[in-house]
Design a protein around this motif. Structure first.
Motif, mmCIF file in Angstrom:
data_model
loop_
_atom_site.group_PDB
_atom_site.id
_atom_site.type_symbol
_atom_site.label_atom_id
_atom_site.label_comp_id
_atom_site.label_asym_id
_atom_site.label_seq_id
_atom_site.Cartn_x
_atom_site.Cartn_y
_atom_site.Cartn_z
ATOM 1 N N PHE A 81 40.748 35.273 55.920
ATOM 2 C CA PHE A 81 41.252 36.618 55.625
ATOM 3 C C PHE A 81 42.578 36.891 56.337
ATOM 4 O O PHE A 81 42.731 36.642 57.538
ATOM 5 N N GLY A 82 43.533 37.389 55.564
ATOM 6 C CA GLY A 82 44.848 37.694 56.119
ATOM 7 C C GLY A 82 45.728 36.475 56.313
ATOM 8 O O GLY A 82 46.851 36.591 56.816
ATOM 9 N N LYS A 83 45.224 35.316 55.900
ATOM 10 C CA LYS A 83 45.974 34.073 56.102
ATOM 11 C C LYS A 83 46.476 33.509 54.775
ATOM 12 O O LYS A 83 45.974 33.840 53.702
ATOM 13 N N ARG A 84 47.454 32.652 54.868
ATOM 14 C CA ARG A 84 48.010 32.015 53.682
ATOM 15 C C ARG A 84 47.183 30.767 53.357
ATOM 16 O O ARG A 84 46.937 29.935 54.233
ATOM 17 N N VAL A 85 46.769 30.655 52.114
ATOM 18 C CA VAL A 85 45.926 29.530 51.692
ATOM 19 C C VAL A 85 46.544 28.836 50.485
ATOM 20 O O VAL A 85 47.426 29.370 49.803
ATOM 21 N N VAL B 294 45.291 35.769 51.554
ATOM 22 C CA VAL B 294 43.969 36.298 51.227
ATOM 23 C C VAL B 294 43.912 37.764 51.637
ATOM 24 O O VAL B 294 44.056 38.105 52.804
ATOM 25 N N VAL B 295 43.695 38.628 50.622
ATOM 26 C CA VAL B 295 43.699 40.071 50.881
ATOM 27 C C VAL B 295 42.330 40.713 50.666
ATOM 28 O O VAL B 295 42.156 41.913 50.901
ATOM 29 N N GLY B 296 41.370 39.915 50.216
ATOM 30 C CA GLY B 296 40.039 40.475 50.005
ATOM 31 C C GLY B 296 38.961 39.416 50.038
ATOM 32 O O GLY B 296 39.189 38.282 49.614
ATOM 33 N N ILE B 297 37.793 39.778 50.566
ATOM 34 C CA ILE B 297 36.639 38.884 50.603
ATOM 35 C C ILE B 297 35.468 39.620 49.954
ATOM 36 O O ILE B 297 34.965 40.603 50.493
ATOM 37 N N SER B 298 35.061 39.178 48.766
ATOM 38 C CA SER B 298 33.935 39.827 48.073
ATOM 39 C C SER B 298 32.608 39.382 48.665
ATOM 40 O O SER B 298 31.722 40.182 48.929
ATOM 41 N N ASP B 299 32.472 38.083 48.843
ATOM 42 C CA ASP B 299 31.307 37.506 49.509
ATOM 43 C C ASP B 299 31.701 36.111 49.993
ATOM 44 O O ASP B 299 32.887 35.752 49.947
ATOM 45 N N GLY B 300 30.728 35.335 50.440
ATOM 46 C CA GLY B 300 31.071 34.051 51.038
ATOM 47 C C GLY B 300 31.833 33.104 50.140
ATOM 48 O O GLY B 300 32.651 32.320 50.608
ATOM 49 N N ALA C 252 40.383 24.507 39.537
ATOM 50 C CA ALA C 252 39.497 23.552 38.876
ATOM 51 C C ALA C 252 39.050 24.042 37.504
ATOM 52 O O ALA C 252 38.824 23.250 36.592
ATOM 53 N N ASP C 253 38.937 25.379 37.358
ATOM 54 C CA ASP C 253 38.389 25.902 36.104
ATOM 55 C C ASP C 253 38.544 27.420 36.100
ATOM 56 O O ASP C 253 39.039 28.021 37.058
ATOM 57 N N THR C 254 38.095 28.031 35.004
ATOM 58 C CA THR C 254 37.972 29.482 34.898
ATOM 59 C C THR C 254 36.550 29.767 34.472
ATOM 60 O O THR C 254 36.051 29.160 33.516
ATOM 61 N N ASP C 255 35.859 30.669 35.189
ATOM 62 C CA ASP C 255 34.456 30.910 34.839
ATOM 63 C C ASP C 255 34.336 31.936 33.717
ATOM 64 O O ASP C 255 35.328 32.469 33.215
ATOM 65 N N ARG C 256 33.105 32.219 33.318
ATOM 66 C CA ARG C 256 32.878 33.105 32.173
ATOM 67 C C ARG C 256 33.265 34.547 32.446
ATOM 68 O O ARG C 256 33.347 35.365 31.519
ATOM 69 N N TYR C 257 33.502 34.873 33.725
ATOM 70 C CA TYR C 257 33.936 36.214 34.077
ATOM 71 C C TYR C 257 35.459 36.312 34.181
ATOM 72 O O TYR C 257 35.997 37.349 34.549
ATOM 73 N N GLY C 258 36.140 35.197 33.886
ATOM 74 C CA GLY C 258 37.587 35.181 33.937
ATOM 75 C C GLY C 258 38.167 34.899 35.310
ATOM 76 O O GLY C 258 39.382 34.950 35.507
ATOM 77 N N ARG C 259 37.288 34.580 36.261
ATOM 78 C CA ARG C 259 37.780 34.289 37.613
ATOM 79 C C ARG C 259 38.279 32.851 37.708
ATOM 80 O O ARG C 259 37.758 31.953 37.054
ATOM 81 N N THR C 260 39.283 32.683 38.538
ATOM 82 C CA THR C 260 39.769 31.337 38.829
ATOM 83 C C THR C 260 38.757 30.627 39.718
ATOM 84 O O THR C 260 38.299 31.189 40.717
ATOM 85 N N VAL C 261 38.387 29.416 39.360
ATOM 86 C CA VAL C 261 37.475 28.609 40.169
ATOM 87 C C VAL C 261 38.315 27.538 40.847
ATOM 88 O O VAL C 261 39.029 26.783 40.174
ATOM 89 N N GLY C 262 38.275 27.492 42.171
ATOM 90 C CA GLY C 262 39.160 26.557 42.840
ATOM 91 C C GLY C 262 38.718 26.090 44.205
ATOM 92 O O GLY C 262 37.691 26.520 44.736
ATOM 93 N N ILE C 263 39.511 25.191 44.743
ATOM 94 C CA ILE C 263 39.300 24.647 46.077
ATOM 95 C C ILE C 263 40.343 25.275 46.990
ATOM 96 O O ILE C 263 41.541 25.213 46.718
ATOM 97 N N VAL C 264 39.879 25.909 48.046
ATOM 98 C CA VAL C 264 40.760 26.672 48.932
ATOM 99 C C VAL C 264 40.969 25.931 50.250
ATOM 100 O O VAL C 264 39.999 25.628 50.957
ATOM 101 N N THR C 265 42.218 25.657 50.524
ATOM 102 C CA THR C 265 42.572 24.991 51.780
ATOM 103 C C THR C 265 43.158 26.014 52.743
ATOM 104 O O THR C 265 44.129 26.705 52.413
ATOM 105 N N ALA C 266 42.558 26.118 53.912
ATOM 106 C CA ALA C 266 42.980 27.091 54.921
ATOM 107 C C ALA C 266 44.114 26.525 55.767
ATOM 108 O O ALA C 266 44.406 25.323 55.716
#
Length: 235
Positions: free
Chosen positions: A77-81, A29-35, A86-100
């Motif tokens: 942040f800064g960790k391997r996940v 993880v190299v960036g956090i836009s929001d929660g 699960a899907d791709t949203d209308r903005y082209g972003r990957t929608v997924g479940i993140v395991t820390a």
């Protein structure tokens, strides 16, 4: 192993993996836009923006928006996940479940910590019922944003787009001068059943149903959030 046995084995393995989780990747993880949105750098050096499945955190301009972002940052942040797509949203972003690292799931951790809402309109997998229980537990315990009267981010975004984002308090609740886009500090003119996805008018006998915990200031806001009108009261 015969070809027939091999084919049966392959079919069994395919059936054991949910179709929505067929694509999985890992990275840092190299960036956090929001929660609920982050950027992952894969082993192939590709940066992928990931929107968390089933969770909607407060916008940055809302109360708890910064805290939700910090919560996510502290977790990954800064960790391997590991990301299950699960899907791709209308903005082209990957929608997924993140395991820390350690196996904790960021999506459900945010709900349990009171840092976001279950996005009922889009969370349709079987485990969403368990996630809803985590959200309800945080609400009952007044954790995070549940300690104050907070406007769901989908209503906040709608008001912001329509120019009604005159937010009059640190809780993200509009002031009385917000006009038609103002929201009640508690309750609302319409309630939504988070299980059925149906909303009711305040005059409906089902308005205060057990699962009617989503509240909206207008019929349009309820529809925008993905809820359907009640066939009894026809709001």
């Amino acid at each position: 192993m015969t070809m027939r046995l091999f084919a049966m084995f392959l079919l069994t393995m395919l059936l054991a993996v949910p179709a929505w989780a067929a694509q999985v990747f890992e990275g840092k993880v190299v960036g956090i836009s929001d929660g609920d949105t982050l950027t992952v750098l894969t082993d192939q050096k590709q940066q992928i923006k990931v929107r968390l499945y089933g969770v909607d955190c407060p916008e940055t301009k809302q109360a708890y928006g910064t805290r939700a972002r910090q919560f996510t940052s502290d977790k990954v942040f800064g960790k391997r996940v590991r990301v299950e797509v699960a899907d791709t949203d209308r903005y082209g972003r990957t929608v997924g479940i993140v395991t820390a690292p350690g196996g904790s799931v960021l999506n459900s951790d945010l709900l349990a910590g009171g840092m976001g809402w279950l996005y009922t309109a889009y969370c349709k997998k079987p485990f969403c019922r368990d996630w809803k229980k985590l959200e309800e537990g945080a609400r009952i315990a007044h954790k995070g944003l549940w300690a104050d009267a907070a406007v769901p981010p989908w209503e906040f975004r709608k008001a912001d787009r329509s120019g009604g984002g005159n937010w009059g308090s640190v809780q993200g609740v509009p002031s009385a001068s917000s006009g038609k886009n103002s929201y009640a500090v508690s309750g609302g003119s319409y309630s939504g059943n988070t299980d059925s996805g149906i909303f009711h008018a305040s005059t409906c006998r089902y308005y205060n149903c057990k699962r009617c915990t989503a509240h909206f200031s207008s019929r349009e806001a309820a529809i925008q959030a993905g809820y359907r009108p009640c066939k009894v009261c026809r709001p």
